[in-house]
Design a protein around this motif. Structure first.
Motif, PDB file in Angstrom:
ATOM      1  N   GLU A  98       0.834  -1.210   0.000  1.00 39.44           N
ATOM      2  CA  GLU A  98       0.000   0.000   0.000  1.00 39.44           C
ATOM      3  C   GLU A  98       0.863   1.251   0.000  1.00 39.44           C
ATOM      4  O   GLU A  98       0.592   2.199  -0.733  1.00 39.44           O
ATOM      5  N   HIS A  99       1.915   1.246   0.807  1.00 44.69           N
ATOM      6  CA  HIS A  99       2.838   2.390   0.824  1.00 44.69           C
ATOM      7  C   HIS A  99       3.526   2.538  -0.528  1.00 44.69           C
ATOM      8  O   HIS A  99       3.680   3.645  -1.039  1.00 44.69           O
ATOM      9  N   ALA A 100       3.946   1.424  -1.123  1.00 41.36           N
ATOM     10  CA  ALA A 100       4.593   1.473  -2.431  1.00 41.36           C
ATOM     11  C   ALA A 100       3.649   2.072  -3.473  1.00 41.36           C
ATOM     12  O   ALA A 100       4.066   2.891  -4.295  1.00 41.36           O
ATOM     13  N   ALA A 101       2.376   1.697  -3.425  1.00 45.37           N
ATOM     14  CA  ALA A 101       1.398   2.255  -4.372  1.00 45.37           C
ATOM     15  C   ALA A 101       1.282   3.764  -4.193  1.00 45.37           C
ATOM     16  O   ALA A 101       1.194   4.516  -5.179  1.00 45.37           O
ATOM     17  N   ASP A 102       1.301   4.227  -2.947  1.00 47.32           N
ATOM     18  CA  ASP A 102       1.265   5.675  -2.693  1.00 47.32           C
ATOM     19  C   ASP A 102       2.494   6.365  -3.275  1.00 47.32           C
ATOM     20  O   ASP A 102       2.393   7.447  -3.862  1.00 47.32           O
ATOM     21  N   TYR A 103       3.662   5.729  -3.134  1.00 46.43           N
ATOM     22  CA  TYR A 103       4.891   6.322  -3.674  1.00 46.43           C
ATOM     23  C   TYR A 103       4.936   6.265  -5.200  1.00 46.43           C
ATOM     24  O   TYR A 103       5.478   7.174  -5.831  1.00 46.43           O
ATOM     25  N   VAL A 104       4.363   5.230  -5.790  1.00 51.41           N
ATOM     26  CA  VAL A 104       4.268   5.186  -7.256  1.00 51.41           C
ATOM     27  C   VAL A 104       3.429   6.361  -7.736  1.00 51.41           C
ATOM     28  O   VAL A 104       3.812   7.084  -8.664  1.00 51.41           O
ATOM     29  N   ARG A 105       2.282   6.564  -7.124  1.00 55.05           N
ATOM     30  CA  ARG A 105       1.411   7.686  -7.497  1.00 55.05           C
ATOM     31  C   ARG A 105       2.149   9.017  -7.311  1.00 55.05           C
ATOM     32  O   ARG A 105       2.133   9.881  -8.194  1.00 55.05           O
ATOM     33  N   ALA A 106       2.834   9.172  -6.191  1.00 49.93           N
ATOM     34  CA  ALA A 106       3.576  10.414  -5.938  1.00 49.93           C
ATOM     35  C   ALA A 106       4.687  10.602  -6.972  1.00 49.93           C
ATOM     36  O   ALA A 106       4.935  11.735  -7.425  1.00 49.93           O
ATOM     37  N   ALA A 107       5.341   9.522  -7.373  1.00 42.86           N
ATOM     38  CA  ALA A 107       6.404   9.611  -8.381  1.00 42.86           C
ATOM     39  C   ALA A 107       5.830  10.046  -9.727  1.00 42.86           C
ATOM     40  O   ALA A 107       6.409  10.898 -10.412  1.00 42.86           O
ATOM     41  N   ARG A 108       4.697   9.477 -10.120  1.00 39.88           N
ATOM     42  CA  ARG A 108       4.075   9.884 -11.382  1.00 39.88           C
ATOM     43  C   ARG A 108       3.654  11.346 -11.300  1.00 39.88           C
ATOM     44  O   ARG A 108       3.845  12.105 -12.247  1.00 39.88           O
ATOM     45  N   GLU A 109       3.104  11.752 -10.152  1.00 43.40           N
ATOM     46  CA  GLU A 109       2.701  13.152  -9.982  1.00 43.40           C
ATOM     47  C   GLU A 109       3.895  14.091 -10.022  1.00 43.40           C
ATOM     48  O   GLU A 109       3.783  15.232 -10.470  1.00 43.40           O
ATOM     49  N   ALA A 110       5.059  13.611  -9.593  1.00 48.23           N
ATOM     50  CA  ALA A 110       6.279  14.429  -9.587  1.00 48.23           C
ATOM     51  C   ALA A 110       6.970  14.450 -10.958  1.00 48.23           C
ATOM     52  O   ALA A 110       7.997  15.092 -11.113  1.00 48.23           O
ATOM     53  N   GLY A 111       6.406  13.729 -11.921  1.00 51.72           N
ATOM     54  CA  GLY A 111       6.961  13.748 -13.262  1.00 51.72           C
ATOM     55  C   GLY A 111       7.886  12.596 -13.599  1.00 51.72           C
ATOM     56  O   GLY A 111       8.508  12.585 -14.657  1.00 51.72           O
ATOM     57  N   CYS A 112       7.986  11.609 -12.728  1.00 48.84           N
ATOM     58  CA  CYS A 112       8.851  10.454 -12.993  1.00 48.84           C
ATOM     59  C   CYS A 112       8.205   9.545 -14.034  1.00 48.84           C
ATOM     60  O   CYS A 112       6.993   9.358 -14.043  1.00 48.84           O
ATOM     61  N   SER A 113       9.031   8.969 -14.876  1.00 45.18           N
ATOM     62  CA  SER A 113       8.548   8.035 -15.893  1.00 45.18           C
ATOM     63  C   SER A 113       8.405   6.648 -15.291  1.00 45.18           C
ATOM     64  O   SER A 113       8.908   6.367 -14.196  1.00 45.18           O
ATOM     65  N   TRP A 114       7.758   5.752 -16.048  1.00 52.38           N
ATOM     66  CA  TRP A 114       7.665   4.368 -15.605  1.00 52.38           C
ATOM     67  C   TRP A 114       9.051   3.745 -15.543  1.00 52.38           C
ATOM     68  O   TRP A 114       9.335   2.923 -14.674  1.00 52.38           O
TER      69      TRP A 114
END
Length: 185
Positions: free
Chosen positions: A67-83
């Protein structure tokens, strides 16, 4: 000699922290502490809990970590990080295990975040990750790496600069691949 950035040292530290958290969680729900040999044949003992109790607590920690990892994935995408950036940070490899389906690190990252493509929910509803685009402040339904960002990132505002930059980078990458292919002909 190890450093804070040594992967083996990080794994050891993480394992110890998770073990402590598992024991704390098991005790929190009333599990009794037992002593067991530190390793097979050892006379030294370590505190522990019954195996099934420890297993149940470990699973709860595993799910909470996801669950924490999913939150960080979302935050990374919001911060402009690519897949690709996300996959690299997660240490994923294409086909690294059954949960990392994809031919690239980026595809493995999307599978990590959105689930396995053969899962029942994926077959029935499709896979996506939802996040909010900072520049246009719109909710994005990200379908991964299928048809390019114009089609895969649904929800951007019409003149979103982030989407425009992502499309330009996608086009440049394809142009470079085309030129490389033509040069080899």
């Amino acid at each position: 000699m190890t450093t804070r950035h040594d992967p083996d040292e990080q794994r050891r530290v993480a394992r110890n922290l998770v073990r402590r958290a598992m024991l704390d969680l098991a005790r929190e729900v009333g599990a009794q502490t037992i002593s067991r040999p530190a390793f097979r044949g050892s006379h030294a003992t370590v505190p522990d809990v019954e195996p099934l109790t420890g297993l149940a607590a470990s699973r709860r920690l595993e799910l909470a970590a996801r669950e924490h990892a999913a939150d960080y994935v979302r935050a990374a995408r919001e911060a402009g990080c690519s897949w690709r950036d996300i996959g690299t940070a997660l240490g994923l490899a294409p086909g690294g295990d059954s949960q990392q389906v994809g031919e690239t690190v980026a595809e493995a990252a999307f599978t990590y975040a959105a689930g396995h493509p053969d899962a029942e929910t994926a077959r029935r509803y499709g896979r996506s990750v939802t996040w909010t685009c900072g520049p246009c402040d719109e909710r994005i339904i990200d379908h991964g790496l299928c048809n390019g960002p114009a089609d895969d990132e649904c929800g951007h505002a019409q003149n979103c600069p982030r989407l425009a930059a992502t499309i330009a980078a996608w086009d440049a990458e394809w142009d470079a691949l085309d030129a490389q292919w033509e040069a080899g002909q």
